[in-house]
Design a protein around this motif. Structure first.
Motif, short mmCIF file in Angstrom:
data_model
loop_
_atom_site.label_atom_id
_atom_site.label_comp_id
_atom_site.label_asym_id
_atom_site.label_seq_id
_atom_site.Cartn_x
_atom_site.Cartn_y
_atom_site.Cartn_z
N ASN A 141 7.03 0.42 5.13
CA ASN A 141 7.51 -0.79 5.81
C ASN A 141 8.14 -0.53 7.16
O ASN A 141 8.26 -1.43 7.99
CB ASN A 141 8.53 -1.53 4.93
N SER A 172 5.48 3.16 8.84
CA SER A 172 4.83 1.96 9.37
C SER A 172 3.74 2.32 10.37
O SER A 172 2.69 1.68 10.43
CB SER A 172 5.86 1.03 10.01
N ILE A 185 1.87 -0.35 -0.04
CA ILE A 185 3.16 0.13 0.45
C ILE A 185 4.15 0.21 -0.71
O ILE A 185 4.27 -0.71 -1.51
CB ILE A 185 3.72 -0.82 1.54
N GLN A 190 8.04 0.39 -1.46
CA GLN A 190 9.28 0.11 -0.76
C GLN A 190 10.49 0.22 -1.69
O GLN A 190 10.36 0.25 -2.91
CB GLN A 190 9.25 -1.29 -0.16
N SER A 202 11.05 -7.48 4.04
CA SER A 202 10.31 -7.11 5.24
C SER A 202 9.05 -7.96 5.36
O SER A 202 8.42 -8.30 4.36
CB SER A 202 9.92 -5.62 5.19
N PHE A 252 6.62 -6.80 7.30
CA PHE A 252 5.65 -5.86 7.85
C PHE A 252 4.29 -5.97 7.17
O PHE A 252 3.26 -5.98 7.82
CB PHE A 252 6.17 -4.42 7.74
N ALA A 253 4.28 -6.00 5.83
CA ALA A 253 3.01 -6.03 5.09
C ALA A 253 2.18 -7.26 5.45
O ALA A 253 0.98 -7.15 5.72
CB ALA A 253 3.28 -5.98 3.59
N VAL A 299 2.41 -4.66 -1.73
CA VAL A 299 3.71 -3.99 -1.75
C VAL A 299 4.20 -3.87 -3.19
O VAL A 299 4.12 -4.84 -3.96
CB VAL A 299 4.75 -4.76 -0.91
#
Length: 278
Positions: free
Chosen positions: A41, A46, A61, A63, A69, A71-72, A85
């Motif tokens: 993340n 990243s 991912i 985490q 987050s 980000f994904a 995730v």
């Protein structure tokens, strides 16, 4: 002389030279592959995840439990790749086993590429001020996550399709840095772990290599970069004269995750713009 005979439970897999049959750029295409990135993340993870997705891989991912987050979802929208995730406390082996079972058995995912990037800062603790709490918290994250390498290495061997494992050590693993106490020997152990895995898994066409990041601007190093005096001192020891960025890891990650590196295993690659040679 070393014995490279495979475990009889897993059949050996022939390593072939894909470059004999496809063009150079095609060697880096990860379409149809799935990459699992611990700590994906943020920070270096990243950058690795983004590079893999941009090269065509779907991403898983791992985490910190409860981490918030975007980000994904942002990465999925930007690349059109599937990005999932999973929560996992990498300091607990039983939780790691449960998470791996969820990914492989419950959800039926297949993992071709494993990037072991999750970690915590060394904390600039002088060796004479080292505490049990700090030592154990750091050691548990780095060494317990060895289970990921073993469990997914077994998964790759069982599939019989080869695979790629990328570990993350540190400039501090081989260059003594002040006030890194436990961080340095633990990161050095990651390098030896890479040697061991690369030797044992090569017969299954699984390549295991290790990146050695230098000074990289991530959320973990934010306080250091904001301290002008300390930051300038650090940069004075980097030939390029700048901090690294997570994006600096995109290309080398795709290289080690792709057919372009099929005859490379047990390698140590410095991503520090020459800081290790200073």
């Amino acid at each position: 002389m070393a014995n490279f005979a495979p475990d009889e439970s897993f059949p050996p897999v022939t390593n072939i030279c894909h470059a004999e049959n496809v063009g150079t750029l095609s060697l880096f295409d990860l379409t149809g592959k799935t990459a699992l990135v611990t700590g994906g993340n943020g920070g270096i993870g990243s950058g690795m995840a983004r590079g893999l997705a941009e090269a065509g891989a779907d991403i898983i991912i791992i985490q910190i439990p409860g981490e918030v987050s975007t980000f994904a979802s942002d990465l999925a929208a930007a690349t059109g790749r599937l990005v999932d995730v999973y929560d996992c406390d990498l300091g607990k082996s039983d939780v790691i086993r449960t998470t791996v079972a969820q990914i492989l058995e419950r959800d039926g995912r297949q993992v071709d590429i494993l990037c072991n990037c999750a970690g915590i800062t060394g904390g600039f603790v002088p060796i004479l001020s080292e505490t049990d709490e700090h030592r154990e918290s750091f050691k548990s994250i780095i060494m317990q996550s060895t289970f990921y390498r073993i469990l997914f290495g077994r998964h790759m061997a069982e599939r019989g399709l080869g695979g790629k494992i990328i570990n993350i050590a540190s400039l501090a693993a081989e260059r003594s840095l002040t006030r890194f106490s436990v961080y340095e020997p633990i990161k050095a152990a990651v390098g030896q772990l890479t040697n061991w895995l690369s030797t044992e898994l090569a017969v299954y066409n699984i390549q295991v290599n290790c990146l050695y990041p230098g000074w990289t601007h991530t959320p973990l190093s934010q306080k250091t970069t904001e301290n002008a005096e300390v930051s300038n001192k650090i940069i004075s020891g980097v030939p390029a004269g700048r901090w690294g960025k997570p994006q600096d890891f995109k290309g080398v990650t795709v290289f080690l995750a792709s057919s372009a590196s099929d005859y490379i295993t047990g390698a140590r690659i410095w991503v520090d713009c020459g800081a290790h040679s200073m």
